[in-house]
Each structure stands twice: as structure tokens, then as C-alpha cells.
Enzyme design. Structure first.
Site, PDB file in Angstrom:
ATOM      1  CG  ASP A  21      -3.263  -0.717  -2.910  1.00  0.00           C
ATOM      2  OD1 ASP A  21      -3.841  -1.768  -3.291  1.00  0.00           O
ATOM      3  OD2 ASP A  21      -3.008  -0.504  -1.702  1.00  0.00           O
ATOM      4  CB  CYS A  30      -0.907   0.039   1.225  1.00  0.00           C
ATOM      5  SG  CYS A  30      -2.020  -1.346   1.376  1.00  0.00           S
ATOM      6  CE  LYS A  44      -4.284   1.870   2.759  1.00  0.00           C
ATOM      7  NZ  LYS A  44      -4.320   0.385   2.801  1.00  0.00           N
ATOM      8  CG  HIS A  60      -1.079   3.268   4.608  1.00  0.00           C
ATOM      9  ND1 HIS A  60      -1.107   1.976   4.134  1.00  0.00           N
ATOM     10  CD2 HIS A  60      -0.367   3.233   5.752  1.00  0.00           C
ATOM     11  CE1 HIS A  60      -0.439   1.196   4.956  1.00  0.00           C
ATOM     12  NE2 HIS A  60       0.022   1.931   5.945  1.00  0.00           N
TER      13      HIS A  60
END
Ligand SMILES: *[C@@H]1O[C@H](CO)[C@@H](O)[C@H](O)[C@H]1NC(C)=O
Ligand SMILES: *[C@@H]1O[C@H](CO)[C@@H](O)[C@H](O)[C@H]1NC(C)=O
Ligand SMILES: *[C@@H]1O[C@H](CO)[C@@H](O)[C@H](O)[C@H]1NC(C)=O
Ligand SMILES: *[C@@H]1O[C@H](CO)[C@@H](O)[C@H](O)[C@H]1NC(C)=O
Ligand SMILES: *[C@@H]1O[C@H](CO)[C@@H](O)[C@H](O)[C@H]1NC(C)=O
Ligand SMILES: *[C@@H]1O[C@H](CO)[C@@H](O)[C@H](O)[C@H]1NC(C)=O
Length: 512
Positions: free
Chosen positions: A281, A72, A126, A128
């Protein structure tokens, strides 16, 4: 007089701002799915139904030689910087919630560039990319608005993440959801695929059409945990494996979200001038219902199952739509491609590893990308249990100046070279086939070698290792790896900082 006229015309043609006055700059909507595997999209033959993705991509350009990073944070990092992980020190794993680092603050990110050339920049979903201090947050890195979660995964309904904190001997469960920089407490029980889709749609509906839009929707779907409202499971009673069935439902919800977002763009009269990019991803996680069949490996490995991504572009602005592109394209290419579409300059970025591939996608021209560094990670270990443990000799051994104990892979035209242990080494069977001793996915891998070469154009399943037949190719690619490694920053992967603890009632977020 004539010379002056020529000069003026040349300036008008060359100037992106003047030239762009005639055609308004396109809106860019970037939808990133999480852990969505190669065999999980309808148009790759999956038993999972994705009518919206199938339709959008059929009317656009499907990218079938398209690569992402194996996990990710690195993929998102490259998407936002246009640079390889070795150039940001983030070549190892992901950012865990208590690690005090983020994408280096001297990296200029895509939304900053879009904002500078006049775009409204919004992000949903998200992040991250690090959050230990406020300077790392999406709102401080170029997004005018943000709604989403900062870490890598959580409960789809409560938006809580439970995570052990090294040094404190406890596992903390806390909320991770923010509206801008404020903790968002009002969404307990709202399924995130629906929540993020609704937030994206409300941005689209309230957007001032006079201004170009840059919208980045980083969906939680279809990362673990396996959670989905029951209604999405109805079409999948035929799937025996309970993990795969839940996962299939999650994919259907995601497909519906993409359909809803697209419909909102059309209803708001933005679609005519929008470029929609859809990408995963990384490869699918076979431990949580995903499948990359017939590719080898899975998420977190450098095998094709980890890095060959589902991706497409859909847009009325494509010059030759309705095609499948076999040209080599990588997730680091989106930054130069998107900035190129705006007529913007790479003002203030460090040297890019990505290429502007718009003419490749839109017109079918050859890709400017001839080589792709998948990664070089000297610290690699498997992140999840793998049925076939590494059988590789770990004694350091160098060839063409490169330490081939190091986990690394590089691609050049049809060739892919891997060194060290590439990650979970297996062909996972096609979903529905029940065991490793049956069916086309069943061949056991030969013992790994420290250096392996595949012709992935002819052999995308990486079944026929050919390093012995092509020693010159091997030496060339090893020397390329060595050159890349010379430009690498040291791996930055700090220990957990126990000050990350949000306490019993707090939320995950900046602490430093
Ligand atoms: C270039 O980047 C700098 C620093 O980010 C910024 O201050 C400046 O406004 C930018 N220039 C243009 C023309 O966008
Ligand atoms: C960690 O906590 C558990 C229970 O909360 C306790 O049994 C254990 O002794 C603790 N370990 C250390 C090293 O403090
Ligand atoms: C998509 O839109 C429909 C109609 O408004 C709605 O019922 C559905 O829940 C939406 N799906 C998602 C995943 O947002
Ligand atoms: C979009 O483009 C089509 C074809 O050029 C045109 O018929 C339609 O009116 C346009 N819609 C909007 C909202 O501009
Ligand atoms: C080669 O790489 C391996 C794996 O990263 C490392 O353990 C070893 O120390 C390296 N050897 C040398 C001579 O640098
Ligand atoms: C797998 O399939 C074979 C034959 O198709 C069958 O005999 C066997 O019982 C199945 N095993 C499991 C665990 O379902």
C-alpha cells in the site's frame, strides 16, 4: 440481408455480456500488503526470504515502475475508487479512528461494480476507509462478506487498538475486529496473518465455481507493531537489528499466507481462471524494520521510497508471462483494469484517474498512463521523527501559477517534480550496514529546494537534482500541478469526535 448479418456480428463482438459467454469471466484476487518496503522482497535482493512472492511473480509479471500512495488510507481509497485523492478530499494523511469521515458516499467502489456484473465479492482484513457511520462499512459499500478490522493498525494477537481520544483526555484500548458488521470476540490469541489467510481460504473453498469471485485480502502484515510467532524468527538469527529481525519474521509469515491462499485457489480448481494481484500500500516504514534501499525517503514521503511499490500480477491468463514490466502503472489503475477484465462498464463512477493497463501487463504493450499525480497536500507534516528535519524556506513562493510551498509531486515519463517539503529527506542505509557514515546509503542530502526535478528513470535514487538544467520541463510540470490543483476538492480532515469512544468494554466502530 448481408447488412443485417454484419450488424449482428458487430453487436455480438461489441457486447460484453454476449462476448463473455464463451470465456467465463476471471476470478480476481487482490492481496494488499501493509507497509511492505522496496527492499523487503527477496527478488529485490533483500536478506528477507520470500519464496512464494518470488515464485509467483517470476511466473507472472513483476511491475518495476509501479506506484502507490505514501500512506494507507489514500492508497486504499484510490484502489477502491480509481480516483486521485485530490478528487475525494482525502489528500491529507489517513483517517484516524475518531475522525468522523469516510470515502465520500457518492463514490462508487470497485466491489459495487463487481457485484453488479455478477461477482461474489468478499473482503478480509484492513479497511481503513472510514467507519464513523454504518453506511461507511465494507458491507454497505459493495462487499457481500467482510471479516477484518476497520482502523489502521492494532495488536496482531489481541486485535485491540489503543488510541488517545482528543477532548476526553484518555487513551482507550478496545477491540477492532468484525465479522460482517458484528464484533468478533472469539479470536484473541490468533495471529492476524494466519487468521486472515484462513478466512480467505475458507471463502475460496466454499465458493460456488459457477459464479466469478472477487476477493480482496488486505493483510495486516507487515505494519507495526512488530509481532510474530517465534517460529518465523528461526531463519533470521543472522540479523543483528532486533527490529529488522522481527520484521523479517513478519514478512516470512505473510509470504507463507500468500502461498497458502494461492495453493487453496489451485486445490479448488479456481487458479486456471484467476488473476492474482499483489501490491503493497505504500513504502516501507524505516522506524519499524522496513527498508526501501536504495531509494530515498520512506513511508509517508513523496520520495521514491514512499511511493515506488512492490507489485506483481500472477495468472495463467497472462499472454506473455515471466516478464518484468518497466511501464508506468499506478494503484488507481487497478479499478479500470479489473472492471475491464470482467467486461463490465464503469456504470456510475465519477471521472476516473486510473487507466486500464491489462494489455500492458498481459501483453507487454506500452502503458496508456503518461502522467502520474503523486499528491498535492497543502497541510503536510512529517508523521514520525525524521533524523534530518526540513531545512526548507517556508515562505510562500509561486512559480508558473503554482504555490511551491505546497507538498506536491508529479511524474511525467522519466521526469519527477517535487515542491515544498516532500517528507523525511534521507537515504536510509542498507539493512546490515550500521550507520549513516558508512556504506552506499550514507550520502547526506543537499539542502532541499522548493522545486526539485529528477530524471527518475536514470536516477531512481533521486540523487541528482536537475531543475536548473531543464527549466522548460519544470515550468510544464508546475503548470500541470496547477491544473490538477484547480480540480481538487478542499481538504477534508475533520477534528476528532469524542463520541467515537467505545467505552471500557466496547469495540471501535460506527458511532454516528
Ligand atoms: C448501474 O448503477 C446503478 C446505481 O448503482 C444500478 O442501480 C444499476 O443496476 C446499474 N446498472 C447496471 C447495468 O449494472
Ligand atoms: C488528564 O488526565 C490526567 C490523569 O488521568 C490528569 O492528571 C490531568 O490533569 C488531566 N488533564 C486534564 C486537562 O483534564
Ligand atoms: C499455511 O499453511 C500451513 C499448512 O496448513 C500452516 O501450517 C501455516 O500455519 C499456514 N500459514 C499461514 C501464515 O497461514
Ligand atoms: C488447467 O489448465 C491446464 C492447462 O490447460 C489443464 O491441464 C488443467 O486440467 C486445467 N485444470 C483445471 C482444474 O481446469
Ligand atoms: C502556499 O502554501 C503554503 C503551504 O500550504 C501555505 O501556508 C501558504 O499560505 C500558501 N500561500 C499562498 C499565497 O496561498
Ligand atoms: C559500525 O561499523 C564500524 C565498522 O564497520 C564499527 O567500527 C562500529 O563499531 C560499528 N558501530 C556500531 C554502532 O555497531
Amino acid at each position: 440481408m448481408w447488412a443485417l448479418w454484419v450488424l449482428t456480428v458487430a453487436l455480438v463482438l461489441r457486447s460484453p455480456t454476449l462476448g463473455a459467454a464463451a470465456a467465463p469471466r476471471p476470478n480476481v484476487v487482490l492481496i494488499l500488503a501493509d507497509d511492505f518496503g522496496w527492499y523487503d522482497v527477496g527478488y529485490h535482493g533483500s536478506e528477507i526470504r520470500t519464496p512464494n512472492l518470488d515464485r509467483l511473480s517470476a511466473a507472472g509479471v513483476r511491475l518495476e515502475n509501479y506506484y502507490v500512495q505514501p500512506v494507507c488510507s489514500p492508497s486504499r481509497n484510490q484502489l477502491m475508487t480509481g480516483r486521485y485523492q485530490i478528487h475525494t478530499g482525502m489528500q491529507h494523511q489517513i483517517i484516524w479512528p475518531c475522525q468522523p469521515y469516510c470515502v465520500p458516499l457518492d463514490e462508487k467502489l470497485l466491489p459495487q461494480m463487481m457485484g453488479e456484473v455478477g461477482y461474489a465479492t468478499h473482503m478480509v482484513g484492513k479497511w481503513h476507509l472510514g467507519m464513523y457511520r454504518k453506511d461507511c462499512l465494507p458491507t454497505r459499500r459493495g462487499f457481500h462478506s467482510y471479516f477484518g478490522y476497520l482502523t489502521g493498525g492494532e495488536d496482531y494477537n489481541t486485535h485491540m487498538l489503543c488510541c488517545p481520544i482528543a477532548g476526553l483526555n484518555l487513551t482507550r484500548c478496545a477491540l477492532d475486529l468484525r465479522d460482517g458488521e458484528e464484533v468478533a470476540t472469539a479470536y484473541n490469541g490468533v495471529y492476524s496473518t494466519q487468521l486472515f489467510s484462513d478466512k480467505a481460504i475458507s471463502i475460496i473453498r466454499t465458493h460456488n465455481p459457477q459464479q466469478p469471485l472477487f476477493l480482496y485480502v488486505a493483510l495486516q502484515a507487515v505494519h507495526s507493531p512488530l509481532q510474530v510467532p517465534k517460529r518465523y524468527l528461526t531463519p533470521y538469527s543472522f540479523i543483528k537489528d532486533p527490529h529488522r529481525r522481527l520484521y523479517a519474521g513478519m514478512v516470512s509469515a505473510m509470504d507463507e499466507a500468500v502461498g497458502n491462499i494461492t495453493l487453496a485457489l489451485k486445490q479448488s480448481n479456481l487458479w486456471n481462471n484467476t488473476v492474482l494481484v499483489f501490491s503493497t500500500d505504500n513504502g516501507g516504514q524505516t522506524l519499524s524494520g522496513g527498508s526501501n534501499w536504495p531509494l530515498r525517503g520512506r513511508k509517508a514521503s513523496l520520495w521514491e521510497g514512499g511511493v515506488r511499490g512492490v507489485g506483481f500480477v500472477s495468472s495463467p491468463l497472462l499472454k506473455k508471462p515471466g516478464r518484468v514490466s518497466k511501464e508506468l502503472i499506478h494503484i488507481s489503475d487497478w479499478l479500470p483494469t479489473i472492471v475491464g477484465l470482467t467486461g463490465g462498464k464503469y456504470n456510475g463512477t465519477k471521472p476516473l484517474d486510473g487507466f486500464d493497463v491489462w494489455d500492458t501487463i498481459s501483453k507487454g504493450l506500452a502503458s496508456p498512463r503518461l502522467e502520474l499525480l503523486h499528491n498535492i497536500d497543502p497541510l503536510f507534516v512529517d508523521m514520525g521523527p525524521c533524523p534530518s528535519a526540513p531545512s526548507l524556506s517556508t515562505s510562500p513562493w509561486s512559480r508558473s501559477g503554482f504555490n511551491v510551498s505546497i507538498h506536491a509531486a508529479i511524474r511525467s515519463s522519466n521526469w519527477k517534480l517535487l515542491t515544498g517539503y516532500p517528507g523525511c529527506n534521507r537515504w536510509f542505509p542498507r539493512p546490515g550496514l550500521n550507520s549513516s557514515s558508512e556504506g552506499p546509503g550514507a550520502v547526506e542530502a543537499e539542502p532541499l529546494k522548493p522545486v526539485m526535478l529528477f530524471d527518475v528513470e536514470k536516477d531512481p535514487e533521486e540523487r541528482k537534482e536537475v531543475s536548473a538544467q531543464f527549466p522548460a520541463v519544470v515550468d510544464y510540470l508546475l503548470s500541470r500541478l496547477q491544473q490538477h490543483q484547480k480540480s481538487a476538492l478542499p481538504v477534508h480532515y475533520p477534528d476528532d469526535d469524542p463520541r467515537c469512544d467505545p467505552g471500557p468494554t466496547g469495540a471501535w466502530g460506527p458511532w454516528a
